[in-house]
Enzyme design. Structure first.
Site, PDB file in Angstrom:
ATOM      1  N   GLY A 249      51.851  53.092  28.443  1.00  0.00           N
ATOM      2  CA  GLY A 249      50.549  53.325  27.786  1.00  0.00           C
ATOM      3  C   GLY A 249      50.253  52.181  27.777  1.00  0.00           C
ATOM      4  O   GLY A 249      49.305  51.933  26.359  1.00  0.00           O
TER       5      GLY A 249
ATOM      6  N   ALA B  34      44.942  51.879  31.265  1.00  0.00           N
ATOM      7  CA  ALA B  34      46.019  52.893  31.677  1.00  0.00           C
ATOM      8  C   ALA B  34      46.038  54.284  32.225  1.00  0.00           C
ATOM      9  O   ALA B  34      45.679  55.204  32.110  1.00  0.00           O
ATOM     10  CB  ALA B  34      45.907  52.983  34.032  1.00  0.00           C
TER      11      ALA B  34
ATOM     12  N   SER C 295      56.484  51.443  26.683  1.00  0.00           N
ATOM     13  CA  SER C 295      57.480  50.136  25.879  1.00  0.00           C
ATOM     14  C   SER C 295      57.127  49.141  24.831  1.00  0.00           C
ATOM     15  O   SER C 295      56.175  48.958  25.814  1.00  0.00           O
ATOM     16  CB  SER C 295      58.614  50.282  27.014  1.00  0.00           C
TER      17      SER C 295
ATOM     18  N   VAL D 207      44.732  41.900  28.562  1.00  0.00           N
ATOM     19  CA  VAL D 207      43.893  41.309  28.697  1.00  0.00           C
ATOM     20  C   VAL D 207      43.060  41.956  29.512  1.00  0.00           C
ATOM     21  O   VAL D 207      43.075  43.828  30.283  1.00  0.00           O
ATOM     22  CB  VAL D 207      43.376  40.068  29.873  1.00  0.00           C
TER      23      VAL D 207
ATOM     24  N   ALA E  26      35.909  42.904  29.173  1.00  0.00           N
ATOM     25  CA  ALA E  26      34.240  43.660  30.103  1.00  0.00           C
ATOM     26  C   ALA E  26      34.603  45.139  30.291  1.00  0.00           C
ATOM     27  O   ALA E  26      35.236  44.748  31.743  1.00  0.00           O
ATOM     28  CB  ALA E  26      33.922  42.095  30.106  1.00  0.00           C
TER      29      ALA E  26
ATOM     30  N   LYS F  63      27.221  44.869  26.271  1.00  0.00           N
ATOM     31  CA  LYS F  63      26.944  43.559  27.576  1.00  0.00           C
ATOM     32  C   LYS F  63      25.862  44.398  28.687  1.00  0.00           C
ATOM     33  O   LYS F  63      26.154  45.346  28.889  1.00  0.00           O
ATOM     34  CB  LYS F  63      28.645  43.720  28.206  1.00  0.00           C
TER      35      LYS F  63
ATOM     36  N   LEU G  70      46.581  49.079  36.942  1.00  0.00           N
ATOM     37  CA  LEU G  70      47.461  47.763  37.615  1.00  0.00           C
ATOM     38  C   LEU G  70      48.247  48.035  38.806  1.00  0.00           C
ATOM     39  O   LEU G  70      48.877  47.690  39.194  1.00  0.00           O
ATOM     40  CB  LEU G  70      47.971  46.541  36.714  1.00  0.00           C
TER      41      LEU G  70
ATOM     42  N   THR H 192      36.094  45.218  36.918  1.00  0.00           N
ATOM     43  CA  THR H 192      35.651  46.285  37.419  1.00  0.00           C
ATOM     44  C   THR H 192      37.394  47.096  37.210  1.00  0.00           C
ATOM     45  O   THR H 192      37.115  48.332  37.711  1.00  0.00           O
ATOM     46  CB  THR H 192      35.816  46.591  39.339  1.00  0.00           C
TER      47      THR H 192
ATOM     48  N   ILE I 298      38.953  48.441  34.762  1.00  0.00           N
ATOM     49  CA  ILE I 298      38.842  49.507  33.898  1.00  0.00           C
ATOM     50  C   ILE I 298      38.439  50.246  34.777  1.00  0.00           C
ATOM     51  O   ILE I 298      38.115  51.876  34.272  1.00  0.00           O
ATOM     52  CB  ILE I 298      38.148  49.072  33.028  1.00  0.00           C
TER      53      ILE I 298
HETATM   54  C1  LIG Z   1      43.636  37.928  33.754  1.00  0.00           C
HETATM   55  C2  LIG Z   1      42.891  39.379  33.654  1.00  0.00           C
HETATM   56  C3  LIG Z   1      41.430  39.753  33.315  1.00  0.00           C
HETATM   57  C4  LIG Z   1      41.586  40.674  33.482  1.00  0.00           C
HETATM   58  N1  LIG Z   1      39.852  41.089  33.278  1.00  0.00           N
HETATM   59  C5  LIG Z   1      39.635  42.608  32.984  1.00  0.00           C
HETATM   60  C6  LIG Z   1      38.203  42.633  32.713  1.00  0.00           C
HETATM   61  O1  LIG Z   1      37.447  41.913  32.155  1.00  0.00           O
HETATM   62  N2  LIG Z   1      37.752  43.952  32.525  1.00  0.00           N
HETATM   63  C7  LIG Z   1      38.185  45.230  33.187  1.00  0.00           C
HETATM   64  O2  LIG Z   1      38.036  45.828  33.388  1.00  0.00           O
HETATM   65  N3  LIG Z   1      39.687  44.645  33.415  1.00  0.00           N
HETATM   66  C8  LIG Z   1      40.421  43.540  33.663  1.00  0.00           C
HETATM   67  N4  LIG Z   1      41.787  42.575  34.637  1.00  0.00           N
HETATM   68  C9  LIG Z   1      42.007  44.349  34.231  1.00  0.00           C
HETATM   69  C10 LIG Z   1      42.253  45.931  33.361  1.00  0.00           C
HETATM   70  O3  LIG Z   1      43.473  44.054  32.095  1.00  0.00           O
HETATM   71  C11 LIG Z   1      43.978  46.343  33.933  1.00  0.00           C
HETATM   72  O4  LIG Z   1      43.252  46.941  34.802  1.00  0.00           O
HETATM   73  C12 LIG Z   1      44.173  47.590  32.415  1.00  0.00           C
HETATM   74  O5  LIG Z   1      45.149  46.770  31.361  1.00  0.00           O
HETATM   75  C13 LIG Z   1      44.837  47.684  32.474  1.00  0.00           C
HETATM   76  O6  LIG Z   1      46.828  47.529  32.946  1.00  0.00           O
HETATM   77  P1  LIG Z   1      47.206  48.987  32.946  1.00  0.00           P
HETATM   78  O7  LIG Z   1      47.500  50.088  32.389  1.00  0.00           O
HETATM   79  O8  LIG Z   1      47.594  49.046  33.959  1.00  0.00           O
HETATM   80  O9  LIG Z   1      48.746  48.074  32.815  1.00  0.00           O
HETATM   81  P2  LIG Z   1      49.199  47.235  31.744  1.00  0.00           P
HETATM   82  O10 LIG Z   1      48.541  47.040  30.183  1.00  0.00           O
HETATM   83  O11 LIG Z   1      50.078  46.325  32.241  1.00  0.00           O
HETATM   84  O12 LIG Z   1      50.636  48.623  31.527  1.00  0.00           O
HETATM   85  C14 LIG Z   1      51.700  48.652  31.776  1.00  0.00           C
HETATM   86  C15 LIG Z   1      52.514  50.030  30.471  1.00  0.00           C
HETATM   87  O13 LIG Z   1      53.611  50.247  31.462  1.00  0.00           O
HETATM   88  C16 LIG Z   1      54.294  49.573  29.855  1.00  0.00           C
HETATM   89  N5  LIG Z   1      55.874  49.999  31.887  1.00  0.00           N
HETATM   90  C17 LIG Z   1      56.073  48.984  32.183  1.00  0.00           C
HETATM   91  N6  LIG Z   1      57.309  48.862  32.022  1.00  0.00           N
HETATM   92  C18 LIG Z   1      58.043  49.972  31.540  1.00  0.00           C
HETATM   93  C19 LIG Z   1      59.454  50.360  31.579  1.00  0.00           C
HETATM   94  N7  LIG Z   1      60.472  50.093  32.270  1.00  0.00           N
HETATM   95  N8  LIG Z   1      59.181  51.011  30.966  1.00  0.00           N
HETATM   96  C20 LIG Z   1      58.689  52.305  29.969  1.00  0.00           C
HETATM   97  N9  LIG Z   1      57.192  51.327  30.202  1.00  0.00           N
HETATM   98  C21 LIG Z   1      56.894  50.886  31.034  1.00  0.00           C
HETATM   99  C22 LIG Z   1      54.356  49.272  29.558  1.00  0.00           C
HETATM  100  O14 LIG Z   1      54.970  49.255  28.184  1.00  0.00           O
HETATM  101  C23 LIG Z   1      52.839  49.587  29.234  1.00  0.00           C
HETATM  102  O15 LIG Z   1      52.445  50.441  28.331  1.00  0.00           O
HETATM  103  C24 LIG Z   1      41.972  41.809  33.741  1.00  0.00           C
HETATM  104  C25 LIG Z   1      43.561  41.552  34.588  1.00  0.00           C
HETATM  105  C26 LIG Z   1      43.793  40.496  34.384  1.00  0.00           C
HETATM  106  C27 LIG Z   1      45.021  40.708  34.983  1.00  0.00           C
END
Ligand SMILES: Cc1cc2nc3c(=O)[nH]c(=O)nc-3n(C[C@H](O)[C@H](O)[C@H](O)COP(=O)(O)OP(=O)(O)OC[C@H]3O[C@@H](n4cnc5c(N)ncnc54)[C@H](O)[C@@H]3O)c2cc1C
Length: 496
Positions: free
Chosen positions: A13, A16, A39, A47, A50, A78, A331, A342, A344
């Protein structure tokens, strides 16, 4: 797999997970059941602040009210990214979301500008771009016009954890079921290997037909369970670490992101209404955490309001973003450093692609293959665009920049650079989210000056060319009288 899809399970959650849940429920409301597992103990990466302009389409489709969204996410406008010290130390340029000039006929505006520039014109191409003019002026307003000359595409800076919460409200209101808990075990069909369910630490089982892996860099379903392979791009993009910290806001809120190159690595500054987001991206091969920490802390411009946090990553992508009955988004599907904001957008386009090919009557291999092929090109074109910033530099102050200059390039990028430097033309790949104007600005900004321009630009006499460019120059300035300082715009627009 030919069974109809009745239930979709989203694992994770973060941004993504909730973007997927919100859009999927909107498009397929009433036809499928959607359950999201996340969780709070594990949390999100936290993070990602942008964005690029297509996010507006995403929000509009969900029926999001822009003012409410900006208020709830501490969002700002932006218009561009300012790249500082990237070509040489002390110089900067803007990659704006706008486009310089206007349509003048067979060839693109840059050819007319190039002809004039080579003949002694003193104005940069950015002087013909409204996004640039407003960025340097620190101003913004929404202009109601059909005239493409005054197009001013914009995106947002926002607090991504608040955006996730905002989308969660929308998704839950639409019927998405949220389950709190840690996924401890992933169940698979013993014959085909498809995922059949998630077992939580609490003992609860969640069954489904189609699974979306949004578990972040853990990629629990796709990589850990199905063994989907990861394509490592660290030989092209060496960064593997980031340090992030939040600071007090500045008095004046810039309408653009700052990307500041250091002797090794680079730093971002993102202005929100209540604070700034900052971070440094670097390669552990060239810089220790302590060195990176010093560079970041000494270049914040205001006081930190939380502790510096380290995030490690591996640049690349999963080879099959759709494998069996699992689609990895966010991710979990790969990582490209945030230089051009890029990630998001990659989430957005993955969801849209999946929804276009949604396997409501069962998964068809043709749809899976198309999905994977399009995702691959999209990732690769962004990768190449990011490499361009590093590779075309003239910095002499460290091994890092020297090594970046000597990188062997992916073929397609090498060809793009060569064509632009020979004849001033840019060619697009389908599914490349960056269009001509983006490539143009970064190529020129990094110091590539084409040797030639298109002969169609010679069809005007010298006097006509001067007159035309003067008219475009003046026209682009007309809307400036309607602009407000960015903070005044936000205060006025977001007033309740
Ligand atoms: C340094 C940095 C800077 C960034 N800056 C930008 C930016 O400026 N612009 C942009 O577009 N993108 C940026 N990004 C990318 C952006 O942060 C991600 O694309 C976005 O936050 C999506 O993350 P996610 O949802 O895939 O993963 P996460 O935010 O890591 O979410 C993972 C989810 O899975 C859950 N989960 C994991 N394991 C389990 C488990 N075993 N049981 C239950 N739940 C679980 C977690 O609780 C969480 O809810 C950046 C990334 C980094 C590292």
């Amino acid at each position: 797999m030919q069974q109809p899809i009745k239930k979709v399970v989203i694992a994770g959650g973060g941004t993504a997970g909730w973007m997927t849940a919100a859009l999927m429920q909107k498009v397929l409301q009433g036809q499928i059941e959607i359950e999201l597992v996340e969780s709070e103990d594990i949390g999100i990466v936290g993070v990602g602040e942008a964005t690029i302009p297509p996010i507006q389409v995403f929000n509009q489709f969900l029926g999001v009210d822009e003012k409410e969204f900006l208020r709830e996410t501490n969002g700002t406008i932006k218009l561009a990214i300012q790249f500082e010290n990237w070509r040489v130390k002390g110089e900067s340029y803007l990659h704006t979301f706008g486009a310089p000039g206007t349509n003048l006929g067979f060839c693109n505006f840059q050819h007319y500008w190039l002809r004039a520039y080579k003949a002694g014109l003193q104005k940069s191409i950015w002087e013909y771009d409204l996004n640039y003019l407003c960025s340097v002026d620190g101003s913004f307003n929404k202009i109601n016009t059909q005239n493409p000359m005054f197009d001013m595409p914009y995106a947002y800076h926002f607090d991504s954890s608040l955006y996730g919460k905002y989308l969660r409200k929308i998704a839950e209101k639409g019927g998405v079921i949220r389950t709190e808990g840690i996924i401890e075990h992933v169940q698979q069909d013993p014959i085909y290997g498809n995922i059949t369910g998630l077992q939580l630490k609490s003992g609860k089982q969640i069954q489904g037909d189609l699974f979306i892996d949004c578990t972040g860099s853990r990629a629990i379903l796709s990589q850990q369970t199905l063994g989907v392979k990861y394509e490592d791009w660290s030989h092209w993009l060496a960064a593997d670490s980031a340090l992030a910290v939040q600071t007090n806001r500045f008095e004046k809120t810039l309408p653009y992101t700052r990307s500041i190159a250091h002797d090794k690595g680079w730093q971002w500054r993102i202005p929100l209404t209540n604070r700034n987001g900052n971070g440094i991206v670097f390669s552990s091969k060239y810089m220790t955490d302590e060195e990176a920490h010093d560079r970041l802390i000494n270049n914040l411009g205001s006081d930190p309001i939380n502790d510096v946090r380290k995030i490690s990553f591996r640049t690349g992508r999963t080879k099959e973003q759709w494998h069996k009955n699992v689609i990895s988004i966010g991710l979990a599907s790969g990582f490209l450093e945030p230089l051009e904001s890029t990630s998001i957008h990659l989430i957005q386009s993955a969801i849209v692609r999946l929804l276009k090919l949604f396997p409501h009557n069962g998964i068809q291999q043709s749809a899976v293959d198309l999905y994977n092929a399009e995702s691959k090109t999209e990732y690769e074109t962004i990768r190449d665009f990011i490499i361009l910033h590093y590779h075309v530099n003239e910095r002499t102050d460290s091994d890092f920049w020297q090594d970046m200059r000597n990188l062997p390039l992916p073929d397609r990028l090498a060809q793009k650079i060569q064509v632009f430097s020979d004849v001033g033309e840019i060619f697009n790949d389908q599914h490349d989210i960056f269009r001509d104007a983006s490539w143009l600005q970064v190529m020129l900004g990094q110091g590539i000056m084409p040797k030639d321009y298109h002969p169609a630009a010679n069809q005007m006499s010298e006097a006509q060319l001067t007159d035309t460019l003067d008219k475009v120059f003046a026209a682009k300035r007309q809307p400036l009288v309607k602009m407000l300082p960015h903070d005044d715009f936000l205060a006025h627009y977001l007033k309740v």
